[in-house]
Design an enzyme around this catalytic site. Structure first.
Site, mmCIF file in Angstrom:
data_model
loop_
_atom_site.group_PDB
_atom_site.id
_atom_site.type_symbol
_atom_site.label_atom_id
_atom_site.label_comp_id
_atom_site.label_asym_id
_atom_site.label_seq_id
_atom_site.Cartn_x
_atom_site.Cartn_y
_atom_site.Cartn_z
ATOM 1 N N SER A 1 0.856 -1.187 0.000
ATOM 2 C CA SER A 1 0.000 0.000 0.000
ATOM 3 C C SER A 1 0.892 1.236 0.000
ATOM 4 O O SER A 1 2.049 1.177 0.460
ATOM 5 C CB SER A 1 -0.895 0.004 1.243
ATOM 6 N N TYR B 1 -0.833 -0.857 10.444
ATOM 7 C CA TYR B 1 -1.114 -1.165 9.045
ATOM 8 C C TYR B 1 0.022 -0.665 8.153
ATOM 9 O O TYR B 1 0.583 -1.424 7.352
ATOM 10 C CB TYR B 1 -2.437 -0.540 8.616
#
Length: 257
Positions: free
Chosen positions: A138, A148
């Site tokens: 990401s 994350y």
């Protein structure tokens, strides 16, 4: 005929990779937790494109699930030529608001599973002198943003390092780093998306297409959209401390922790 194995294949970017690869004539090994959705997906892709689609129900937050997929990747009689490590999720809430069990589960899926499955695939591919691995990360990997972002940063660093170590072996490794993609991701995490600007959204099919094109070009990192390439370029010019504050506020508003 080549075979691709896709984790998290039943939705989002994983499903987009499955559609694209099936349309290109690749046989598939579809991996997810929901066996009903897997069978429906396999039937649809087989009927539409005439390819063979094997299903493997596995939870990558569990050792047995990881082991089952690793065993399939290591099968020399039925080799996998392309691995798409796509399975992942987000947690809603700030650091310390998210339970330790959920944080560790994320590390298990995003890091340990990626390491073990990439290694199983790459070892078999190196023996044959060919193959590819796409680890879906990401753009959150490039900014300081919680567990994350940290887990996705690990994916990028690991993939780049492994790609260098396997240079010349015929095995290509690439980290795919999209921004916001219209998938089930936010809904599953209980995150609202109404406040996310329309221009920030990417199409999953275009992300998969761009990722495969960059893998073919030999890239080790792919940011599959000019808008996000520009954003990440600008982020490099912002002092790290200031960037941390910006991404913390933005993350609470838009993205996973």
């Amino acid at each position: 005929m080549t075979t691709a194995l896709i984790t998290g294949s039943t939705a989002g970017i994983g499903a987009a990779f499955a559609r694209r690869l099936a349309a290109d004539g690749h046989d598939l090994v579809l991996v997810a937790r929901d066996i009903v959705r897997l069978r429906e997906q396999a039937t649809e892709l087989h009927d539409r494109h005439g390819i063979e689609a094997e299903v493997l129900s596995a939870d990558l937050a569990d050792d047995k699930g990881i082991e089952a997929v690793a065993e399939r990747l290591g099968d020399r009689k039925n080799p996998v030529d392309l691995l798409i490590n796509n399975a992942g999720f987000g947690n809603k809430g700030r650091y310390l608001d998210v339970s330790m069990a959920d944080e560790l589960r994320m590390i298990k899926v995003h890091c340990e599973a990626v390491l073990r499955l990439t290694s199983a695939a790459a070892e078999a591919m190196r023996e044959r002198g060919r193959g590819g691995v796409v680890n879906v990360a990401s753009v959150a990997a490039f900014v300081p943003r919680g567990t994350y972002g940290a887990s996705k940063a690990w994916v990028v660093q690991f993939t780049q390092g492994a790609a260098k170590d396997l240079a010349g072996s015929g095995v290509r490794l690439m980290a795919l780093c999209p921004g916001f993609v219209r998938t089930e991701f936010h809904e599953r995490a209980g995150m609202g998306t109404d406040s996310i600007p329309k221009w920030m959204w990417l199409d999953a099919d275009k992300v998969a297409e761009a990722g495969l094109a960059d893998l073919a070009r030999g890239k080790s990192v792919s940011i599959p959209d000019p808008r996000y390439k520009a954003l990440m370029g600008a982020a490099k010019l912002v002092p790290r401390g200031m960037l941390g504050g910006i991404t913390s506020r933005t993350g609470r508003k838009y993205g996973p922790q």
